[in-house]
Design an enzyme around this catalytic site. Sequence first.
Site, PDB file in Angstrom:
ATOM      1  N   HIS A  65      -9.638   2.097  -0.474  1.00 46.22           N
ATOM      2  CA  HIS A  65      -8.189   1.958  -0.396  1.00 46.22           C
ATOM      3  C   HIS A  65      -7.716   1.395  -1.725  1.00 46.22           C
ATOM      4  O   HIS A  65      -7.989   0.244  -2.047  1.00 46.22           O
ATOM      5  CB  HIS A  65      -7.818   1.048   0.766  1.00 46.22           C
ATOM      6  N   HIS A 120      -3.035   8.170   5.928  1.00 51.25           N
ATOM      7  CA  HIS A 120      -3.290   6.900   5.241  1.00 51.25           C
ATOM      8  C   HIS A 120      -4.708   6.448   5.608  1.00 51.25           C
ATOM      9  O   HIS A 120      -5.480   6.080   4.741  1.00 51.25           O
ATOM     10  CB  HIS A 120      -2.246   5.876   5.657  1.00 51.25           C
ATOM     11  N   CYS A 138       0.801  -1.231   0.000  1.00 52.80           N
ATOM     12  CA  CYS A 138       0.000   0.000   0.000  1.00 52.80           C
ATOM     13  C   CYS A 138       0.829   1.275   0.000  1.00 52.80           C
ATOM     14  O   CYS A 138       0.279   2.362  -0.047  1.00 52.80           O
ATOM     15  CB  CYS A 138      -0.943  -0.021   1.200  1.00 52.80           C
TER      16      CYS A 138
END
Lengths: 400, 354
Positions: A329, A294, A161
């Site tokens: 995400h 995030h 990620c």
Amino acid sequence: MSKGVAITGMGIISAIGNNVAENYRSLIAGRTGISQISKIDTLHKDSIMVGEIEFTNRELEGKLGLSPNNNYSRTALLGAIAAKEAIADAKILDIKAYRTGIISSTSVGGMDMTEKYYYDYLESGDNRRYIEGHHAGDSTEKIAEQLGIDQSLVTTISTACSSAANAIMFGARLIKTGQLDRVIVGGADCLSKFTINGFKTLMILSDTHSTPFDENRKGLNLGEAAAYLVLESEMLVKKENKKVLGYVAGYGNANDAFHQTASSENGDGATLSMEKALTVAGLKPKDIDYINAHGTATGNNDLSEGRAIIRVFGKEVPEFSSTKAFTGHTLAAAGAIEAVYAILSLQNNIIYPNLNFKTPMKEFTLIPETTLKEKVLNTVLSNSLGFGGNCSTLIFSKNP
Amino acid sequence: MEKVFINSIGSISAQKTFDNNDFLEEITTYEDNVISAIEPNYKDFIPPAAARRMAKGIKMGVVAAKIAIEEANLTNVDAIITGTGMGCVRDSEKFVTAILDNQEQFLTPTSFIQSTHNTVAGQIALGIGCKGYNFTYVHSSVSFESALLDALMQLQTKEAENILIGGVDESGEHTNAIHKLIHHIKPEKINSNKLLQSNTEGAVFGEGANFFVLSNNKQNSSYAQILGVKTFNTLPQSELATNLEEFLKNNNLSVDDIDVLISGNNGDLNFDNYYLELSKGLFKNTQQVYYKHLSGEFNTASSFGFWVGAKILKSQHIPSEITLNTIKSKGFGTVLLYNQYRGKNHSFTLLRQC
């Protein structure tokens, strides 16, 4: 401290828009792109919510003018669309006029086609052209081809990620050290059964809209997206009198070295990456005007990241929010998506709302911005944290 | 700019390379189109309970890294940068198979977790407690060279002192099966000594892990100095020589300065002509070496070539099994590596005796 690296173009495609302007409109309207999944026939379709891009592969192929027997994965299609917008935005007419490279990132790569034709490949020759499209570098090669980048530095990063944040970081360093005059940096990831089921087994997918930094958060929504920035050297910017959208002022990368998938409770890695980025930018924590966190809305991430933010900023945490509830995400692409959002923040002096937040977490007093806020912004800090302990921080600035 | 040295090596390959005192003294010859790594006794390096859970790629990477870190006389490094074309591909295959065979039910996370490309770099960091910079490059045959370039930049500018880099790829059953179907793997089983005379398309697939500690401090264990690396996504054969000469010129060298050319020939009828362009052209009077008959072809096979280069420069010896021509250099001062895969993702790497 050395000067920041100029950003002269950007492009994006996500669940909240097919270009930069559409994404910005959705952000300021507070319009989420999260919905039920429609393009992948998965067993979990009623128990998850995702950020899906409206176009089908066929439509994306049409936009790129590809022949029907192309072997583009959806990752490559999305990447090519966003990268082309970035090049147009930077008003690049002759890509070969300067030493131009591309640093892309992906975690899924061509897995969408692999999972579709996995057994079919063994039986029939019809779809075997996609076999070469599986590896992670393939989408980057295709984007390079679409942009006309040849005989140059082209590579791909995959650090889960944090991938795209790392692509931006590496690109900025290539410009600073004079390896390239211009570099297209970013990432792309499409949705796939592979990632849906992977995250499902980790039990971190929410069955409803994700709620970053909320006490009752239930996990993340996956999303698909691609975004790219154009970074150009000071020489090129001066020579061509380029319009600069913002600067990559600082970057930091650290490893949590705690667990293969989970973040440490105290956010060691994220603390280190934020501190490193501040050092590279020559800034103090008080100089940061907004944090695009995030904030995936998993129990683990938001606690670990929140604690790291407190460790770095102490009692004076600037306004912060996560935009994951808009886009989902988007894994490897997330760092690039949020880089585009950070630049738009700087350009418009706008802080985006952290959607769906209701209840503060009991571990600390951090409260994200929940409504659109106007504020003069000179610096935005953006975090990307991932599996394998990979933690990355980028700092964007209005001025060099 | 600081000089950068290869201070240590660690290799697991289809040859017995995990003992650093040995340089291909005992060659294993294969008669196949897919070859496997010769693995050390992992228990000598990692606790058995941990090893049981690890994918082969992780085990190979973690152990090769451990050998390199120990030889450099370190316990930790400032950064870990890996290259892998496919990551732990067996776990990718396992997870896809489980999704398809069980209609997305009864899945466990282990193979998903291990399938992520950065899992090897993450596990190494976890093993030694390295909180430093951690990157993984995943770009076909320049995956390792991208890691090398990244490390070189950081060491030249003194951002770091010791960086662990490595290339690692494991071989997967389904991946091999489908690559046979599209002729990326040779149709016939071939003797490794006859690889370059095959006259067939495709390569012999292999696997392995090659790790190195790079540093701006030269020490007794140092193997070589790294002068430079350059990669190209595309390079027409007609422009190979010009680009190579320019690369050498940028490093203040010319063709005559190269004592050994290490070539990535894999015996693919369709693509070995790139190597022939150099071996029969610019470097026809230079001693030449090849290695993929020993390692097999994989996305990070060039990291094995890099290992060969480091070994040659330190030992000042070239085992006869890797010589490609009969020319003998007087000494081995400067080594050039050239690699590409299927005509794409080319790299030049320059090493010098230190």
